[in-house]
Write a protein that holds these residues in place. Sequence first.
Motif, mmCIF file in Angstrom:
data_model
loop_
_atom_site.group_PDB
_atom_site.id
_atom_site.type_symbol
_atom_site.label_atom_id
_atom_site.label_comp_id
_atom_site.label_asym_id
_atom_site.label_seq_id
_atom_site.Cartn_x
_atom_site.Cartn_y
_atom_site.Cartn_z
ATOM 1 N N THR A 1 -0.062 12.642 -16.191
ATOM 2 C CA THR A 1 0.845 12.109 -15.020
ATOM 3 C C THR A 1 0.423 11.135 -14.579
ATOM 4 N N ASP A 2 1.386 9.676 -14.196
ATOM 5 C CA ASP A 2 0.789 8.905 -13.526
ATOM 6 C C ASP A 2 1.735 9.019 -11.998
ATOM 7 N N ASN B 1 0.711 -1.464 0.285
ATOM 8 C CA ASN B 1 -0.042 -0.462 0.608
ATOM 9 C C ASN B 1 0.850 1.557 0.133
ATOM 10 N N PRO B 2 0.838 2.195 -1.016
ATOM 11 C CA PRO B 2 1.733 3.558 -1.286
ATOM 12 C C PRO B 2 0.873 4.407 0.254
ATOM 13 N N ILE B 3 2.650 4.919 0.763
ATOM 14 C CA ILE B 3 2.497 5.509 2.247
ATOM 15 C C ILE B 3 2.171 7.320 1.493
ATOM 16 N N ASN B 4 1.746 7.411 -0.422
ATOM 17 C CA ASN B 4 1.380 9.097 -0.097
ATOM 18 C C ASN B 4 0.297 9.150 -0.776
ATOM 19 N N ILE B 5 -0.773 7.804 -0.307
ATOM 20 C CA ILE B 5 -1.870 8.684 -2.106
ATOM 21 C C ILE B 5 -2.444 9.624 -2.099
ATOM 22 N N ALA C 1 -12.485 5.627 -9.681
ATOM 23 C CA ALA C 1 -11.759 5.523 -11.092
ATOM 24 C C ALA C 1 -10.086 5.542 -10.404
ATOM 25 N N PHE C 2 -9.973 6.378 -9.790
ATOM 26 C CA PHE C 2 -8.683 6.580 -8.846
ATOM 27 C C PHE C 2 -8.417 5.670 -7.703
ATOM 28 N N HIS C 3 -9.336 5.677 -7.193
ATOM 29 C CA HIS C 3 -9.308 4.011 -5.907
ATOM 30 C C HIS C 3 -8.690 3.076 -6.278
ATOM 31 N N GLU D 1 -0.240 12.003 -4.109
ATOM 32 C CA GLU D 1 -0.048 11.859 -5.669
ATOM 33 C C GLU D 1 -1.706 12.383 -6.182
ATOM 34 N N LYS D 2 -2.631 11.647 -5.811
ATOM 35 C CA LYS D 2 -4.042 12.297 -6.495
ATOM 36 C C LYS D 2 -3.788 13.445 -6.322
ATOM 37 N N GLU D 3 -4.034 13.939 -5.721
ATOM 38 C CA GLU D 3 -3.613 15.688 -5.435
ATOM 39 C C GLU D 3 -2.976 16.005 -7.195
ATOM 40 N N LYS D 4 -2.047 15.709 -6.904
ATOM 41 C CA LYS D 4 -1.026 15.764 -8.771
ATOM 42 C C LYS D 4 -1.654 15.748 -9.780
#
Length: 385
Positions: free
Chosen positions: A50-51, A32-36, A296-298, A39-42
């Motif tokens: 941008t991935d 599980n990423p620690i900066n979800i 969709a992001f989730h 990164e979602k905002e970006k």
Amino acid sequence: MDEATVKNKILFEIDKQIDLLVKEIELLNYVNPINIESEKEKFFSSKYLTDPKFEYPKRDFDKFNLHKEFFKLSISKIEDETLRDFYEDIIYFYSGLIQCIETVGKGKKFYYNSLRSFGTPTENDVDNAKFILHFDSEDENSEFFKPKYSAKESAHFFREYSKKYDFTYQIKNSSAMGAIAMVSNSIQALVLNENHVFSDNEINVLTNHEIGVHMVTTMNGLLHPLKIFSHGFPNNEETQEGLAVFSEYMSGNLTVKRLKELAYRVLAVDSLAKGYSFSRTFRLLHNAYDLGREEAFHISVRAHRGGGFTKDYLYLSGLKKIYNYYKQGKDLSLLLTGKVSLEFVDDIKYMIDHKYAVNAKYITDSYAENNNCNKTVDFILENLK
């Protein structure tokens, strides 16, 4: 138990050694990423082009030493042929999980290890997913689906529901999760996503899914002479998630909306096999299937975390297998004895008969009676391939 212990001293020694080794390798602790959120905002600011660059928890074990410890276990010395074959499967299964963990965040390397451990959707799985998407969801604007409760407020509902069972566990919050809730088997805790606001529907679903099955099998798994029931049989994810979604169904909480969520997960994982990037998977769900951008992001995060985590397609295939198993009048309690797999039902019976294991103490509350009243859900489940 005494006779079995004396006769199979080597078996219990190996099981104990595996117990010590696998405590270090709960895959969800690493993938599980620690900066979800950042990164979602970006990602949204980039107009979905941008991935995300996800970061992951540091691995806190020596991968080479762990592999070595697994493969030096004297499996061949187990007298009982059935159990010898079973523990050989266990060694290869956990070796695969170690390879997954050691390649988290390393792109295709992780994806190929994930493929070996969890597989990828078949043509039937993809057809089933597309079949489900033909049906209309319930009214998402109804009060039932509206976000209302913080993670802290939601804890009360889990505590109330858990009064049905004679066990205790911790409730923790986390900001670094791909899911909105999960049971951590290693620490016997329910972990809630502190960034999520829960609806009444989600509370009903998650109490039955997380506590009614995942916590039930966690607690049952601790009661056996053989500790492997607590950590997980090979390929247990499909069975465990199938049981958990089936609990949603039996409790009357499985909706078309939820089935569509599982269908989108299958399509997201299938996109990995097609070589899609994160942003392309997201655009498939958001643009082609008109899924809201948050959802969709989730779902894209769940599929692409680690470098391509294929496990998510197993919820739908697992549900169908458990549904068929139930319809055939088979004993669901055997599948609640721990983190077990449908394919090992005969081995579970064998282990109980020979006193290496015990019958399930805790039984999923919703399995006592079918409270599903949704005819569309029944029609879908009956017609999945």
